[in-house]
Design an enzyme around this catalytic site. Structure first.
Site, PDB file in Angstrom:
ATOM      1  N   ASP A  57     -14.210  -3.457   7.572  1.00 50.65           N
ATOM      2  CA  ASP A  57     -13.177  -2.551   8.078  1.00 50.65           C
ATOM      3  C   ASP A  57     -13.353  -2.391   9.579  1.00 50.65           C
ATOM      4  O   ASP A  57     -14.438  -2.042  10.038  1.00 50.65           O
ATOM      5  CB  ASP A  57     -13.331  -1.195   7.367  1.00 50.65           C
ATOM      6  CG  ASP A  57     -12.398  -0.140   7.949  1.00 50.65           C
ATOM      7  OD1 ASP A  57     -11.300  -0.514   8.425  1.00 50.65           O
ATOM      8  OD2 ASP A  57     -12.774   1.054   7.935  1.00 50.65           O
ATOM      9  N   ASP A  61     -10.469   3.162   8.535  1.00 52.76           N
ATOM     10  CA  ASP A  61      -9.811   3.858   7.410  1.00 52.76           C
ATOM     11  C   ASP A  61     -10.572   3.661   6.092  1.00 52.76           C
ATOM     12  O   ASP A  61     -10.107   4.104   5.035  1.00 52.76           O
ATOM     13  CB  ASP A  61      -8.343   3.416   7.266  1.00 52.76           C
ATOM     14  CG  ASP A  61      -8.197   1.958   6.856  1.00 52.76           C
ATOM     15  OD1 ASP A  61      -9.231   1.250   6.776  1.00 52.76           O
ATOM     16  OD2 ASP A  61      -7.061   1.515   6.624  1.00 52.76           O
ATOM     17  N   ASP A  65     -10.038  -5.010   6.422  1.00 51.43           N
ATOM     18  CA  ASP A  65      -8.776  -5.473   7.014  1.00 51.43           C
ATOM     19  C   ASP A  65      -8.909  -6.895   7.548  1.00 51.43           C
ATOM     20  O   ASP A  65     -10.002  -7.469   7.559  1.00 51.43           O
ATOM     21  CB  ASP A  65      -8.287  -4.494   8.094  1.00 51.43           C
ATOM     22  CG  ASP A  65      -9.395  -4.080   9.049  1.00 51.43           C
ATOM     23  OD1 ASP A  65     -10.164  -4.972   9.452  1.00 51.43           O
ATOM     24  OD2 ASP A  65      -9.500  -2.877   9.375  1.00 51.43           O
ATOM     25  N   ASP A 134      -3.735 -15.721  -2.698  1.00 51.30           N
ATOM     26  CA  ASP A 134      -3.510 -15.344  -4.092  1.00 51.30           C
ATOM     27  C   ASP A 134      -1.999 -15.280  -4.320  1.00 51.30           C
ATOM     28  O   ASP A 134      -1.280 -14.630  -3.555  1.00 51.30           O
ATOM     29  CB  ASP A 134      -4.133 -13.968  -4.350  1.00 51.30           C
ATOM     30  CG  ASP A 134      -4.830 -13.897  -5.689  1.00 51.30           C
ATOM     31  OD1 ASP A 134      -4.159 -14.148  -6.701  1.00 51.30           O
ATOM     32  OD2 ASP A 134      -6.030 -13.591  -5.713  1.00 51.30           O
ATOM     33  N   ASP A 236      -2.463 -16.268  -9.846  1.00 49.02           N
ATOM     34  CA  ASP A 236      -2.867 -15.176 -10.722  1.00 49.02           C
ATOM     35  C   ASP A 236      -2.182 -15.270 -12.090  1.00 49.02           C
ATOM     36  O   ASP A 236      -0.960 -15.470 -12.155  1.00 49.02           O
ATOM     37  CB  ASP A 236      -2.452 -13.865 -10.039  1.00 49.02           C
ATOM     38  CG  ASP A 236      -2.988 -12.645 -10.749  1.00 49.02           C
ATOM     39  OD1 ASP A 236      -4.207 -12.483 -10.779  1.00 49.02           O
ATOM     40  OD2 ASP A 236      -2.172 -11.853 -11.265  1.00 49.02           O
ATOM     41  N   GLU A 290      -5.399 -19.271 -12.498  1.00 49.24           N
ATOM     42  CA  GLU A 290      -6.289 -18.435 -13.302  1.00 49.24           C
ATOM     43  C   GLU A 290      -5.941 -18.743 -14.753  1.00 49.24           C
ATOM     44  O   GLU A 290      -4.846 -18.419 -15.211  1.00 49.24           O
ATOM     45  CB  GLU A 290      -6.061 -16.964 -12.978  1.00 49.24           C
ATOM     46  CG  GLU A 290      -7.131 -16.079 -13.590  1.00 49.24           C
ATOM     47  CD  GLU A 290      -6.765 -14.607 -13.595  1.00 49.24           C
ATOM     48  OE1 GLU A 290      -7.680 -13.790 -13.680  1.00 49.24           O
ATOM     49  OE2 GLU A 290      -5.563 -14.266 -13.526  1.00 49.24           O
ATOM     50  N   HIS A 366     -13.836 -10.907  -8.331  1.00 51.26           N
ATOM     51  CA  HIS A 366     -13.479  -9.490  -8.232  1.00 51.26           C
ATOM     52  C   HIS A 366     -13.191  -8.857  -9.594  1.00 51.26           C
ATOM     53  O   HIS A 366     -12.963  -7.655  -9.668  1.00 51.26           O
ATOM     54  CB  HIS A 366     -12.256  -9.366  -7.330  1.00 51.26           C
ATOM     55  CG  HIS A 366     -11.057 -10.039  -7.951  1.00 51.26           C
ATOM     56  ND1 HIS A 366     -10.987 -11.407  -8.117  1.00 51.26           N
ATOM     57  CD2 HIS A 366      -9.935  -9.540  -8.484  1.00 51.26           C
ATOM     58  CE1 HIS A 366      -9.863 -11.707  -8.716  1.00 51.26           C
ATOM     59  NE2 HIS A 366      -9.192 -10.596  -8.956  1.00 51.26           N
ATOM     60  N   ASP A 367     -13.128  -9.657 -10.659  1.00 48.65           N
ATOM     61  CA  ASP A 367     -12.884  -9.115 -12.003  1.00 48.65           C
ATOM     62  C   ASP A 367     -14.157  -9.080 -12.833  1.00 48.65           C
ATOM     63  O   ASP A 367     -14.105  -8.777 -14.031  1.00 48.65           O
ATOM     64  CB  ASP A 367     -11.859  -9.977 -12.752  1.00 48.65           C
ATOM     65  CG  ASP A 367     -10.472  -9.882 -12.158  1.00 48.65           C
ATOM     66  OD1 ASP A 367     -10.137  -8.836 -11.577  1.00 48.65           O
ATOM     67  OD2 ASP A 367      -9.727 -10.872 -12.275  1.00 48.65           O
TER      68      ASP A 367
HETATM   69  C1  GLC Z   1      -5.746 -11.185 -12.552  1.00 51.53           C
HETATM   70  C2  GLC Z   1      -6.511 -10.644 -11.376  1.00 51.53           C
HETATM   71  C3  GLC Z   1      -6.856  -9.219 -11.642  1.00 51.53           C
HETATM   72  C4  GLC Z   1      -5.566  -8.445 -11.801  1.00 51.53           C
HETATM   73  C5  GLC Z   1      -4.670  -9.051 -12.871  1.00 51.53           C
HETATM   74  C6  GLC Z   1      -3.278  -8.525 -12.785  1.00 51.53           C
HETATM   75  O1  GLC Z   1      -6.507 -11.207 -13.704  1.00 51.53           O
HETATM   76  O2  GLC Z   1      -7.627 -11.439 -11.109  1.00 51.53           O
HETATM   77  O3  GLC Z   1      -7.637  -8.647 -10.625  1.00 51.53           O
HETATM   78  O4  GLC Z   1      -5.861  -7.121 -12.134  1.00 51.53           O
HETATM   79  O5  GLC Z   1      -4.566 -10.449 -12.736  1.00 51.53           O
HETATM   80  O6  GLC Z   1      -2.630  -9.032 -11.652  1.00 51.53           O
END
Ligand code: GLC
Length: 596
Positions: A57, A61, A65, A134, A236, A290, A366-367
């Site tokens: 950041d 905030d 960023d 993404d 995604d 994905e 991140h998941d």
């Molecule tokens: C994918 C993303 C996840 C998101 C979901 C809905 O699984 O990796 O972070 O919450 O899609 O977009």
């Protein structure tokens, strides 16, 4: 009804307590006939995933960023990676941290401006780094202009951009939502007396891909970014774009496995082929879907070169097997810690791509919770060794490696114990639902401490300064208190750090085509502590041996070979005792094999 795990360590340590008897020498590893499959630049790269919200950041905030990313480009380049994947940075009300997009052609206000984006992209390209974005097009935000129009009246031209079920037809057939507090993926909207579909949160309505106009909009968005110079996309939830839009009752065979039914609808391959024809095939891009719901049996339908659909996708068998599995749409723990089963999954996926297509490999994103906490051991005596061991795995597979920011320094789970610390709507909404239904909240929180997505989303740890050097403001999510010892600055100074090892592993992968293209052969398959395999190309064979155990482990050089030079090891001592390898806890070695 709701079953959650025992703390991860109980199961992991139990599994680790087992010491294997000396294994019998496995069969021959590889033949000189192993040759490289079709080569391509996107098969040779290492991808570094940045979660922008938590990376750096600069304006105070508390939210990362784009200028923060730009300020760290030299660091990113120094890792040796080739491509950066950014989680969504488009305009968004942030119900799901940017996965709910309200404007695909604008930058999220908290992250900066389009000028900041252009400067960041220029900085990347100047350093020879590529950027993939993404692409979130299964759904938009409910605050996207299309949805605002769509919900405004039944005859609005945007009505058919989404899936609506008029109330006069009765209650729509059950569809479950991944994130909804009440569980249903249909949300009633009183303005037009109809329900709209949202597989994810109620603020993420699903787009109707049956409508050619929707598909044209998506292709135009993709071209907008590619023409700006981005180098490709991570797509995604892409297998979910096609649905049976008559919405029949869920077929009985899918009970308990809705994901399998939701993904891979009747026109999915038509759409992917069209997307390839209209957009992807015209650019020299990198793309990765994905692949939720994609299995070894249909993988090649997506990625075989002659299909002209995708290049690669992320498969979920590995991360779902070890540590977390969607159960009734909540990520709970499968409780299965069998290394043998994990090895078999790697092996099965490798064999899919032996002739055609190409895979990816990742252990965190991140998941997911943190790689070292799930597959390694983040207790202080083992954190460094096990993080390095996992990087050895990631960077010696026949697949494109994706490394998640923070894993290069071995960041670990934060393990929140208070629901108020969580920021992820998935955890919060499920907690609320459970509270309403009188479920076991303590058990739920104990489970989330290990498996929640927020474990992977805490701020990047740059230094031992306040807030780990992430922000001078108040971070949007708590910083892991271990930042005083686990941080980039400290690891830069310490040449035995995870960070230095990670750089050496990337250099090794770049120097050894056998590690990219070489044939993969699983060795010592039944060994419960050691993951061992050979990679061979044009007569050169490397053996990789990885201890997944606090008890170390032993394995041996395959029959017909003798051990040559050790090309890398994460610990000081050599494990070689003649043809045997006696591995220390979490030891990883890559060594040359010579044919007898
Ligand atoms: C994918 C993303 C996840 C998101 C979901 C809905 O699984 O990796 O972070 O919450 O899609 O977009």
């Amino acid at each position: 009804m709701h079953r959650f795990i025992k703390p991860l360590w109980v199961t992991l340590l139990a599994a680790c307590a087992h010491t294997a008897p000396p294994p019998a020498p496995p069969t021959a590893a590889a033949t000189p006939a192993d040759t490289a499959p079709n080569q391509a630049w996107w098969k040779e790269v290492v991808v570094f995933q940045i979660y922008p919200r938590s990376f750096r950041d600069t304006d105070g905030d508390g939210i990362g960023d784009l200028r923060g990313i730009t300020s760290q480009l030299d660091y990113i380049k120094s890792l040796g990676v080739d491509v950066v994947w950014l989680n969504p940075i488009y305009q968004s009300p942030n119900d799901d941290n940017g996965y709910d997009i309200s404007d695909y052609r604008a930058i999220m206000s908290e992250m900066g401006s389009m000028a900041d984006f252009d400067a960041m992209l220029r900085g990347m390209h100047q350093r020879g780094l590529k950027l993939i974005m993404d692409l979130v097009v299964n759904h938009t935000s409910d605050e996207h202009r299309w949805f605002e129009q769509s919900r405004s009246s039944r005859d609005n031209p945007y009505r058919a951009y989404y899936h609506w079920w008029p109330a006069e037809k009765g209650t729509p057939p059950k569809r479950w939502s991944f994130f909804d507090e009440e569980g249903s993926a249909w949300r009633y909207d009183s303005t037009t007396r109809a329900y709209y579909l949202h597989y994810f949160s109620r603020k993420q309505p699903d787009l109707n891909w049956e409508n050619p106009q929707v598909r044209r909009e998506v292709y135009a968005i993709m071209k907008f970014w590619l023409d700006k110079g981005v180098d490709g996309f991570r797509m995604d939830a892409i297998p979910f774009i096609s649905k049976d839009t008559t919405f029949p009752p869920l077929p009985a065979e899918y009970a308990g496995n809705y994901v399998a039914y939701y993904a891979k609808g009747p026109h999915l391959h038509d759409y992917l082929r069209e997307m390839n024809q209209e957009v992807l095939g015209r650019y020299n891009d990198l793309n990765v879907g994905e692949g939720g719901g994609v299995t070894v049996d249909d993988a090649l339908k997506f990625v075989a070169a002659d299909r002209h659909e995708l290049q690669t996708f992320f498969e979920f068998d590995i991360v779902d097997h070890w540590g977390r599995r969607p159960s009734n749409f909540l990520y709970a723990d499968s409780g299965n810690r069998s290394l043998v089963a994990l090895k078999n999954i790697f092996n099965r996926w490798d064999s899919v791509y032996a002739q055609s297509g190409w895979g990816t490999v990742f252990l965190g994103n991140h998941d997911q919770s943190r790689m070292v906490s799930r597959y390694g051991n983040d207790a202080p005596p083992y954190r460094k060794a096990s993080a390095k061991m996992l990087h050895t795995l990631l960077l010696t597979m026949r697949a494109t490696p994706y490394v998640y920011n923070g894993d290069e320094i071995g960041m670990a789970n934060i393990r929140f114990t208070d629901i108020r610390d969580y920021r992820d709507l998935m955890t919060i909404n499920y907690y609320n639902r459970l509270e309403r239904e009188g479920g076991d909240l303590r058990e739920f929180l104990a489970s989330q401490a290990e498996v929640s997505r927020d474990n992977g989303r805490t701020p990047m740890q740059w230094a031992a300064d306040t807030n780990a050097g992430f922000t001078r403001g108040i971070p949007w999510i708590r910083v892991n208190p271990d930042y005083r010892t686990v941080n980039v600055a400290a690891e830069e100074r310490d040449t035995s750090s995870v960070l230095h090892y990670f750089r050496r592993m990337i250099k090794l992968r770049k120097a050894e085509p056998a590690l990219v293209y070489g044939r993969f052969q699983l060795l010592d398959r039944a060994n419960p502590d050691v993951f061992a395999y050979a990679r061979s190309l044009n007569g050169r064979t490397l053996m990789v041996a990885l201890s997944f155990s606090k008890a170390g482990g032993r394995t041996s050089v395959p029959a017909g070979y003798s051990a040559g030079r050790i090309v890398i090891s994460n610990l000081a001592g050599s494990p070689l005792r003649g043809g045997q390898l006696l591995l220390e806890p979490y030891q990883a070695v890559v060594l040359e094999l010579q044919k007898n």
